[in-house]
Design an enzyme around this catalytic site. Structure first.
Site, short mmCIF file in Angstrom:
data_model
loop_
_atom_site.label_atom_id
_atom_site.label_comp_id
_atom_site.label_asym_id
_atom_site.label_seq_id
_atom_site.Cartn_x
_atom_site.Cartn_y
_atom_site.Cartn_z
N MET A 26 0.81 -1.21 0.00
CA MET A 26 0.00 0.00 0.00
C MET A 26 0.85 1.27 0.00
O MET A 26 0.36 2.35 -0.31
CB MET A 26 -0.92 0.01 1.21
N LYS A 27 2.14 1.14 0.32
CA LYS A 27 2.99 2.32 0.39
C LYS A 27 3.22 2.95 -0.98
O LYS A 27 3.65 4.12 -1.06
CB LYS A 27 4.32 1.96 1.05
N ASP A 28 2.94 2.23 -2.05
CA ASP A 28 3.00 2.85 -3.39
C ASP A 28 2.10 4.08 -3.45
O ASP A 28 2.42 5.08 -4.10
CB ASP A 28 2.53 1.87 -4.46
N ALA B 70 3.80 7.07 -1.61
CA ALA B 70 5.03 7.49 -2.31
C ALA B 70 4.69 8.32 -3.53
O ALA B 70 5.24 9.41 -3.74
CB ALA B 70 5.86 6.28 -2.69
#
Length: 345
Positions: A47-49, A52
């Site tokens: 989910m960090k995409d 970012a």
């Protein structure tokens, strides 16, 4: 994505719009219907995409990033991979301060994505000059033409999920969900999702997940930073030894703590029952749902979304390693080792 062609301009077009998958087996003893928001479908496998891409593009809009700029961040691994991925496409350099709980596999993936990596002691206090927070701040001061993402104290972390994850869940459930179970680390995911969903329906319950050894649950209950809550734990990307301003505690209805051991077993169970190869924190989310169910928070009409943050491939040296599990004392009579690999000579 090019309209009507099915062709992406680049891999960043694949960020978001992850599937919601109905769970049939691992939650069969629980009350209600359960769905997994499977964030491993993002191109960077977490989910960090979402954060970012959102934070970097906002920095571009504000003129904070220029040709040759360096992006610096603190990370347990996933955010770093996502930042490195976006940096490759957009032409920026990437420096990451990683805590030592990150597996060798995660560190090698960061290196493979072109990032320079500083590995810092995981259990150093936030104000310790060796902590990954302090190291990132120092590197930003020493590096010309650089920005520090600072996901723990960046409102854009919340915004990324307010504008993407929250609306996706609302649409996918046709607004019929009753609960969301989500891990809290930086707090961006749970806060952004909570903000959007409670604007649509204030009765939706947001159920947080914390780790034993973290201070978040106690702070939520008492508004007190209790240092006695802190001790080393193994789960990556869950819980904190500081209070992130990216966490909107007022939008979270309750927190539940889970153990390292139970979270590890539930992650492995997800793979064996649902075919979902997910990470350590995903196991924590499943375990928390089981504990919330035992407390009577769900009934047969409940429609519960479990946000599973990342992919199991990030944890091959840890929870998916029988040797590591045995070293941690996580195998007992119920979870004994089974020999399923046979070598032919």
């Amino acid at each position: 994505m090019t309209q009507n062609s099915g062709i992406c301009d680049n891999i960043l077009d694949l960020v978001g719009n992850t599937p919601l998958i109905k769970l049939h087996h691992i939650t069969k003893e629980l009350s209600g219907t359960f769905f997994a928001k499977y964030e491993a479908y993002n191109p960077g496998h977490s989910m960090k995409d979402r954060i970012a891409l959102h934070i970097i593009e906002e920095a571009e809009r504000q003129g904070l990033l220029k040709k040759g700029s360096t992006i610096i961040e603190t990370t347990s691994g996933n955010t770093g991979f996502s930042i490195a991925l976006v940096s490759i496409i957009k032409g920026y350099k990437c420096i990451l301060a990683v805590n030592s709980k990150a597996s060798i596999g995660k560190i090698n993936m960061l290196k493979a994505m072109g990032a320079k990596v500083y590995v810092c002691p995981a259990h150093a206090k936030a104000d310790d000059p060796r902590s990954y927070y302090s190291v990132a701040k120092r590197l930003q001061q020493e590096t010309a033409n650089s920005i520090y993402i600072n996901q723990y104290f960046n409102k854009l972390n919340i915004d990324a999920h307010y504008y993407s994850t929250g609306p996706e869940i609302w649409k996918q459930t046709q607004g019929e969900l009753t609960h969301v179970v989500a891990a809290s680390g930086t707090g961006g995911t749970i806060s952004g999702v909570a903000k959007y969903l409670k604007e649509q329906n204030p009765s939706i319950k947001i159920l947080g997940v914390d780790a034993y050894g973290s201070i978040l649950q106690k702070f939520h209950q008492t508004n007190e930073f209790d240092i006695n809550e802190m001790y080393p734990y193994r789960i990556e990307g869950l819980g904190k030894n500081l209070i992130p301003s990216a966490t909107s505690f007022d939008l979270i209805d309750v927190f539940e703590k889970v153990t390292d051991e139970a979270a590890a077993h539930q992650a492995r169970a997800l793979a064996l029952t649902e075919g979902l190869f997910a990470g350590y924190t995903s196991g924590a989310v499943v375990q928390a749902a089981i504990q919330y169910n035992a407390q009577g928070l769900f009934d047969k009409t409940s429609k519960v979304v479990l946000i599973l943050p990342d992919h199991g491939s990030r944890y091959m040296e840890k929870i998916y390693s029988d040797e590591w599990m045995e070293q941690q004392g996580f195998f007992d009579a119920q979870h004994k080792l089974h020999d399923v690999v046979e070598y032919i000579k």
